[in-house]
Enzyme design. Structure first.
Site, PDB file in Angstrom:
ATOM      1  CB  VAL A  11      -0.974  -0.001   1.203  1.00 34.03           C
ATOM      2  CG1 VAL A  11      -1.901   1.200   1.128  1.00 34.03           C
ATOM      3  CG2 VAL A  11      -1.792  -1.276   1.240  1.00 34.03           C
ATOM      4  CE  LYS A  93      -7.113  -4.616   6.792  1.00 31.33           C
ATOM      5  NZ  LYS A  93      -6.856  -4.473   5.380  1.00 31.33           N
ATOM      6  CD  GLU A 117     -13.488   6.097   2.782  1.00 30.25           C
ATOM      7  OE1 GLU A 117     -14.074   5.019   2.930  1.00 30.25           O
ATOM      8  OE2 GLU A 117     -13.994   7.210   3.063  1.00 30.25           O
ATOM      9  CB  ILE A 124     -15.765   1.056  -1.579  1.00 32.45           C
ATOM     10  CG1 ILE A 124     -15.737  -0.051  -2.636  1.00 32.45           C
ATOM     11  CG2 ILE A 124     -17.177   1.586  -1.388  1.00 32.45           C
ATOM     12  CD1 ILE A 124     -16.592  -1.272  -2.275  1.00 32.45           C
ATOM     13  N   GLY A 175      -1.022 -10.021  -3.854  1.00 29.41           N
ATOM     14  CA  GLY A 175      -0.954  -8.945  -2.860  1.00 29.41           C
ATOM     15  C   GLY A 175      -2.294  -8.614  -2.236  1.00 29.41           C
ATOM     16  CD  GLU A 178      -4.286  -7.697   6.094  1.00 33.44           C
ATOM     17  OE1 GLU A 178      -3.345  -7.371   6.826  1.00 33.44           O
ATOM     18  OE2 GLU A 178      -4.857  -6.884   5.354  1.00 33.44           O
ATOM     19  CG  ASP A 189      -9.314  -7.859   6.446  1.00 33.39           C
ATOM     20  OD1 ASP A 189      -8.404  -7.039   6.646  1.00 33.39           O
ATOM     21  OD2 ASP A 189     -10.169  -7.715   5.551  1.00 33.39           O
ATOM     22  CE  LYS A 193     -10.900  -4.727   5.118  1.00 36.00           C
ATOM     23  NZ  LYS A 193     -10.778  -5.667   4.000  1.00 36.00           N
ATOM     24  N   GLY A 290      -5.326  -4.444  -2.684  1.00 37.15           N
ATOM     25  CA  GLY A 290      -4.287  -4.236  -3.691  1.00 37.15           C
ATOM     26  C   GLY A 290      -3.635  -2.872  -3.538  1.00 37.15           C
TER      27      GLY A 290
HETATM   28  N1  LIG Z   1      -2.404  -5.007   0.886  1.00 34.80           N
HETATM   29  C1  LIG Z   1      -3.663  -4.572   0.794  1.00 34.80           C
HETATM   30  O1  LIG Z   1      -4.353  -4.798  -0.217  1.00 34.80           O
HETATM   31  C2  LIG Z   1      -4.269  -3.778   1.918  1.00 34.80           C
HETATM   32  C3  LIG Z   1      -5.560  -3.259   1.748  1.00 34.80           C
HETATM   33  C4  LIG Z   1      -6.115  -2.475   2.774  1.00 34.80           C
HETATM   34  C5  LIG Z   1      -5.396  -2.245   3.923  1.00 34.80           C
HETATM   35  N2  LIG Z   1      -4.162  -2.785   4.085  1.00 34.80           N
HETATM   36  C6  LIG Z   1      -3.432  -2.484   5.331  1.00 34.80           C
HETATM   37  O2  LIG Z   1      -2.351  -1.615   5.022  1.00 34.80           O
HETATM   38  C7  LIG Z   1      -1.267  -1.877   5.916  1.00 34.80           C
HETATM   39  C8  LIG Z   1      -0.012  -2.190   5.108  1.00 34.80           C
HETATM   40  O3  LIG Z   1      -0.238  -3.355   4.338  1.00 34.80           O
HETATM   41  P1  LIG Z   1       0.744  -3.783   3.153  1.00 34.80           P
HETATM   42  O4  LIG Z   1       0.005  -4.848   2.418  1.00 34.80           O
HETATM   43  O5  LIG Z   1       1.215  -2.588   2.446  1.00 34.80           O
HETATM   44  O6  LIG Z   1       1.942  -4.432   3.986  1.00 34.80           O
HETATM   45  P2  LIG Z   1       3.393  -4.869   3.439  1.00 34.80           P
HETATM   46  O7  LIG Z   1       3.394  -4.946   1.963  1.00 34.80           O
HETATM   47  O8  LIG Z   1       3.781  -6.063   4.211  1.00 34.80           O
HETATM   48  O9  LIG Z   1       4.346  -3.659   3.878  1.00 34.80           O
HETATM   49  C9  LIG Z   1       4.519  -3.341   5.218  1.00 34.80           C
HETATM   50  C10 LIG Z   1       5.531  -2.230   5.362  1.00 34.80           C
HETATM   51  O10 LIG Z   1       5.590  -1.902   6.752  1.00 34.80           O
HETATM   52  C11 LIG Z   1       6.951  -1.696   7.079  1.00 34.80           C
HETATM   53  N3  LIG Z   1       7.133  -1.851   8.524  1.00 34.80           N
HETATM   54  C12 LIG Z   1       6.901  -2.918   9.314  1.00 34.80           C
HETATM   55  N4  LIG Z   1       7.179  -2.628  10.609  1.00 34.80           N
HETATM   56  C13 LIG Z   1       7.601  -1.344  10.608  1.00 34.80           C
HETATM   57  C14 LIG Z   1       8.048  -0.458  11.628  1.00 34.80           C
HETATM   58  N5  LIG Z   1       8.113  -0.826  12.901  1.00 34.80           N
HETATM   59  N6  LIG Z   1       8.431   0.789  11.269  1.00 34.80           N
HETATM   60  C15 LIG Z   1       8.376   1.196   9.985  1.00 34.80           C
HETATM   61  N7  LIG Z   1       7.951   0.403   8.971  1.00 34.80           N
HETATM   62  C16 LIG Z   1       7.577  -0.852   9.287  1.00 34.80           C
HETATM   63  C17 LIG Z   1       7.693  -2.705   6.252  1.00 34.80           C
HETATM   64  O11 LIG Z   1       9.057  -2.306   6.217  1.00 34.80           O
HETATM   65  P3  LIG Z   1      10.147  -3.041   5.286  1.00 34.80           P
HETATM   66  O12 LIG Z   1       9.861  -2.525   3.886  1.00 34.80           O
HETATM   67  O13 LIG Z   1      11.424  -2.568   5.801  1.00 34.80           O
HETATM   68  O14 LIG Z   1       9.894  -4.500   5.429  1.00 34.80           O
HETATM   69  C18 LIG Z   1       6.956  -2.589   4.918  1.00 34.80           C
HETATM   70  O15 LIG Z   1       7.465  -1.542   4.140  1.00 34.80           O
HETATM   71  C19 LIG Z   1      -1.725  -3.031   6.820  1.00 34.80           C
HETATM   72  O16 LIG Z   1      -2.271  -2.501   7.984  1.00 34.80           O
HETATM   73  C20 LIG Z   1      -2.848  -3.692   6.007  1.00 34.80           C
HETATM   74  O17 LIG Z   1      -3.790  -4.331   6.836  1.00 34.80           O
HETATM   75  C21 LIG Z   1      -3.579  -3.538   3.098  1.00 34.80           C
END
Ligand SMILES: NC(=O)c1ccc[n+]([C@@H]2O[C@H](COP(=O)([O-])OP(=O)(O)OC[C@H]3O[C@@H](n4cnc5c(N)ncnc54)[C@H](OP(=O)(O)O)[C@@H]3O)[C@@H](O)[C@H]2O)c1
Length: 392
Positions: A11, A93, A117, A124, A175, A178, A189, A193, A290
């Site tokens: 994200v 969330k 959001e 959405i 991607g 979770e 999850d 929400k 995504g």
């Molecule tokens: N993926 C989706 O489709 C989606 C949709 C809606 C909401 N979300 C939410 O968005 C959030 C991020 O999801 P994601 O899918 O983007 O996760 P991700 O791809 O696993 O990326 C997580 C990021 O967090 C960083 N991180 C972890 N611990 C940290 C810390 N202590 N300090 C600073 N950075 C830290 C990681 O650092 P490194 O790069 O160094 O590993 C990485 O860059 C989550 O809460 C998820 O529930 C995701």
């Protein structure tokens, strides 16, 4: 608007790209907080910091965007930022649902905004619609498909005949899932929400542990075929509805037919159906997970911050004025008609079966259609349970 970004994963990078290509809105990302010092990055290393306290202490930012994958670190980052008077955008969330009361109170005490959001149904725009459009209307129910990876798995099993584990692996590769896919497939999850939706739709705070979630982790090809024979499909549906002074709220698989707005919502798409006392039913559909769909929702929140937008929580404030806290009891004393596929009769002992409507046994599978006391379903939460249950 100058901000710091925490997290540069799926994200975080989606937001970075969306911001870079936005014509109408510009924000300066002063620093990006990440964790892994050895990970290759697609932009210059001087953009990054591994010291969250250095970032949170900067005087050149007004807001932070929290997109990390670790709920404990995220809580520390978000809480510290708000205590320091910084506005926050988050897509987390789990964090938001588990600590809602604390984070709501911090917004009031510190006069800062917390927007989320991207935490709810991906692209959405549901939270802001509930806040700004439906704020004056009594809602009867809000329900929908709000977990992209479960919906992707169900679609691929249904349309391509994939087995559950192959479909899950695909969702992870794309991607949508979770880090811990149990959160998606077991319905946690979408439950988190739903807790957020209920705050804005009904002005009620539920603790996540009070809300039932059963998922699709035990689903089989037999269940998909059973639904198809009846002209139906299986969807994982989050549901909350007003019943007198109480609310029902749960996440359960559901057999949906062609009369349902949800039947053709496929792959990572999400849909939220709102039923208002005056407006009737309305459906919002969009990509629920995504990098770019979620990044776009986060970007919209950052832009909203730049013109001092914050949630007013009008319905929640009304309830707090009425009962002092905004917390509510869940309505659990009702029955649901369920499809229950089981292996051994002993597995059914946990359920409060009021009436059996249909019973099926073959060498391949056994199932019941039965009226079941809702409260007994809480006993099925957990990895050891192997029943597959769906609302009929
Ligand atoms: N993926 C989706 O489709 C989606 C949709 C809606 C909401 N979300 C939410 O968005 C959030 C991020 O999801 P994601 O899918 O983007 O996760 P991700 O791809 O696993 O990326 C997580 C990021 O967090 C960083 N991180 C972890 N611990 C940290 C810390 N202590 N300090 C600073 N950075 C830290 C990681 O650092 P490194 O790069 O160094 O590993 C990485 O860059 C989550 O809460 C998820 O529930 C995701």
């Amino acid at each position: 608007m100058d901000i710091a970004l925490f997290g540069f994963g799926c994200v975080g990078q989606g937001l970075y790209d969306a911001l870079g290509q936005s014509h109408g809105f510009k924000a300066g990302i002063q620093k990006i907080g990440v964790k892994d010092r050895h990970k290759p990055r697609k932009i210059a290393l001087d953009h990054f910091s591994f010291d969250r306290h250095e970032i949170l202490g900067r005087s050149d930012i007004q807001a932070i965007v929290e997109l990390v994958d670790n709920a404990e670190d995220a809580l520390d980052i978000v809480r510290t930022a708000m205590q320091r008077g910084l506005h926050v955008v988050s897509a987390n969330k789990k964090l938001l649902a588990e600590h809602f009361s604390t984070l709501f109170q911090l917004q009031q005490d510190k006069g800062v905004a917390l927007l989320y959001e991207g935490a709810c149904a991906g692209s959405i725009p549901i939270i802001r619609n509930l806040e700004e459009y439906y704020d004056t209307e009594t809602l009867r129910s809000i329900s929908g498909i709000i977990n992209g990876s479960s919906n992707y798995i169900l679609t691929r099993m249904d349309k391509d005949g994939l087995d559950y584990h192959t479909a899950l692996a695909q969702a992870q590769e794309l991607g949508f899932a979770e880090i811990d896919p149990w959160l998606d497939v077991a319905g946690f999850d979408p439950k988190y929400k739903l807790v957020l939706l209920v705050v804005h739709a009904f002005g009620v705070i539920f603790k996540p542990e009070a809300v039932l979630n059963l998922g699709i982790q035990n689903i089989s090809a037999f269940d998909i075929e059973h639904a198809a024979l009846k002209g139906q499909r299986i969807k994982l549906v989050a549901y909350a509805a007003q019943h007198g002074n109480q609310l029902q709220a749960y996440v359960l698989p559901r057999l949906v037919g062609h009369e349902s707005n949800l039947v053709n919502i496929d792959n990572e798409y999400n849909a939220v159906e709102i039923e208002g006392a005056f407006s009737g039913k309305q459906l919002l559909v969009g990509k629920g997970a995504g990098s770019y769909p979620t990044g776009a929702a986060v970007l919209s929140d950052v832009a909203a911050l730049s013109h001092q937008y914050r949630y007013e929580y009008k319905k929640l404030h009304q309830n707090i004025a009425a009962n002092g806290h905004g917390l509510h009891e869940l309505h659990t004393d009702f029955t649901l008609r369920l499809y229950i596929r089981y292996t051994h009769e002993t597995e059914l002992a946990l359920l409060d079966i009021k009436e059996t409507i249909e019973q099926y046994t073959s060498p391949r599978a056994k199932y019941l259609i039965a009226e079941v006391g809702f409260a007994s379903l809480y006993a099925l939460q957990g990895k050891e349970n192997k029943l597959f249950v769906a609302v009929v």
